[in-house]
Write an enzyme that holds these catalytic residues in place. Sequence first.
Site, PDB file in Angstrom:
ATOM      1  N   PRO A 185      -9.319  21.888  39.843  1.00  0.00           N
ATOM      2  CA  PRO A 185     -10.075  21.082  38.871  1.00  0.00           C
ATOM      3  C   PRO A 185      -9.548  19.652  38.774  1.00  0.00           C
ATOM      4  O   PRO A 185      -8.347  19.403  38.928  1.00  0.00           O
ATOM      5  CB  PRO A 185      -9.845  21.840  37.551  1.00  0.00           C
ATOM      6  CG  PRO A 185      -8.522  22.519  37.727  1.00  0.00           C
ATOM      7  CD  PRO A 185      -8.458  22.899  39.181  1.00  0.00           C
ATOM      8  N   HIS A 197      14.492  11.681  40.764  1.00  0.00           N
ATOM      9  CA  HIS A 197      13.589  11.692  41.924  1.00  0.00           C
ATOM     10  C   HIS A 197      12.138  11.608  41.460  1.00  0.00           C
ATOM     11  O   HIS A 197      11.740  12.278  40.506  1.00  0.00           O
ATOM     12  CB  HIS A 197      13.803  12.970  42.730  1.00  0.00           C
ATOM     13  CG  HIS A 197      13.257  12.889  44.130  1.00  0.00           C
ATOM     14  ND1 HIS A 197      11.904  12.863  44.412  1.00  0.00           N
ATOM     15  CD2 HIS A 197      13.890  12.813  45.324  1.00  0.00           C
ATOM     16  CE1 HIS A 197      11.739  12.780  45.712  1.00  0.00           C
ATOM     17  NE2 HIS A 197      12.917  12.744  46.295  1.00  0.00           N
ATOM     18  N   PHE A 250      -6.130  17.119  34.253  1.00  0.00           N
ATOM     19  CA  PHE A 250      -4.675  17.039  34.192  1.00  0.00           C
ATOM     20  C   PHE A 250      -4.095  18.359  33.687  1.00  0.00           C
ATOM     21  O   PHE A 250      -4.486  18.858  32.629  1.00  0.00           O
ATOM     22  CB  PHE A 250      -4.265  15.887  33.278  1.00  0.00           C
ATOM     23  CG  PHE A 250      -2.781  15.727  33.122  1.00  0.00           C
ATOM     24  CD1 PHE A 250      -1.989  15.383  34.207  1.00  0.00           C
ATOM     25  CD2 PHE A 250      -2.168  15.908  31.889  1.00  0.00           C
ATOM     26  CE1 PHE A 250      -0.614  15.223  34.064  1.00  0.00           C
ATOM     27  CE2 PHE A 250      -0.798  15.744  31.727  1.00  0.00           C
ATOM     28  CZ  PHE A 250      -0.027  15.405  32.827  1.00  0.00           C
TER      29      PHE A 250
END
Length: 563
Positions: A164, A82, A167
């Site tokens: 933020p 998925h 990543f």
Amino acid sequence: MKKIIECVPNFSEGRDMAVIAKITAVIEQVDGVKLLDVDPGASTNRTVVTFAGEPEKVIEAAFQAIAKAAEVIDMRKHTGTHPRMGATDVCPLIPIAGVTDEEAVYWANELGRRVGEMLKIPVYLYEKAAKSPERKNLAVIRAGEYEGFAQKITLPEWTPDYGPAVFNAQSGQTVIGVRDFLVAYNLNLNTRSVRKANSVAFDIREKGRVKTDNGLPWGKPVKDQDGNVVREPGLCKSVKAIGWYVEEYGFAQVSANLTDIQVAPVHEVFEVCRSAAERRGIRVTGSELVGMLPKKCLVDAGKFYLEKQGVSAGVSEAELIETAIQSLGLSQLAPFDPRKKIIEYQLEETGGAQLIGMTVQAFASKVASDAPAPGGGSVAGYVGALGVALGTMVSNLSANKRGWEEKLPFFSDWAVKGQELMARLMQLVDADTLAFGKVMEAYQLPRNNEAEIHARKEAIQVALTAAAHTPLAIMEAAHDTLPLLMAMAEVGNPNSITDAGVGAWCVRTAVEGAALNVKINLADITDIQVKTSLNERVNSLKSSTKEEVEAVLSQVDRVMGKN
């Protein structure tokens, strides 16, 4: 009305049950939130969790679940079929009762702010909570998935709404929003081919497929005069779908999201998918509901399939739901339990009188006991329900009578109406006893000082007024059954004419009996305007009921005289 929001977060873990249990445990620890469903998938490596409650409590539970998922799931190690972008991949809020879309959007922002500020997880808002049109579509936000976000999040157009713009390698990103009730629905195919499953998915989904010059998947895409690729729309509005192979089942599925069940009911999607599959030499063998769904989905499906069979759809709710389960093949992969999969059943109050769950003998014994309730009001409601049940029986017998096939829609419609009226009266059986209990509670309030005495008097008046309105509702509901009984006396199966007559007598008893319960409560109500208004309504209903019941009984006599 109590405010209720449902939350359906999708967590990127579907194989380690210990990890899933840690997440669901923090949800269950929030008072006032009910965990409704936990649906893990091994191949997708994803778990859909459903819980509901009042908005503030749901937001707290959602925050705790997102925090726990960030702690126990490492996206650097995640694989699954998925699409996903974070440990908590998506967290939608769905208004269920007493909550507007605007209120739900407020709570989505509140949850997003907390997650972004306190957990340092980038948050994107989608659907009705989106701050720009470009972010409404979940698929657009998720494009590139977890692996692509290291670069994507650095782009100015993909600055998070909260948190933020960095990543988060372990937790990834989270999407929070507000949407209508979405039904996650998988249709099972008798093929292992993902390509064939995708072909069927493209046939049914609203987005459809890219149009090609030769009409084949490997043809050259057709473009319009502006150079844009032309698409052939699919057959079902408000449906998103893809095809995939599920290793644990050993066959492919069309995995569909029904984003508006008013536009795309479950049974219609099933039928369109079935036809599309057959055109490609494939068969839909059954289907699978992921998570929960509203009761209306299966009730409507049951009515649809009974009508296709040429029989009356005016049967009990339980029979409609069982018809839907069988017709849609919902138990192909595992037994389908309506008590666990239908959201209304899960949210039912567990307290209260619960009289309607008793056997006939138990109910009669309860009435005969020395307890003051249930009393005449509840009995009146039950007698009224029996009256409309008799009319509904005549409707169903007439609908299914051999030689009367052309009359089926007429009688089936009346039977459906009868079922609705019977359910309304049955609910009032418990409501009357509960209303009486509130009156008793008000009389037991303390009266040690002037403030308590004043508060007690006000509480008694509120409780008495509510207790008067409940039997009035019984009168109104019972009175509303008379057009059904008259119709059955006039054109129903003459072999059941006496049942229509007995039903009419039951309705008359219900109205007269409930009227007594209204008046006994009116005696101590001090608001003259309320007393006058309720008295007028009671007298009007009694008069109208007497006249209409006599008309039904006269018609019964005429029919019996002909036989």
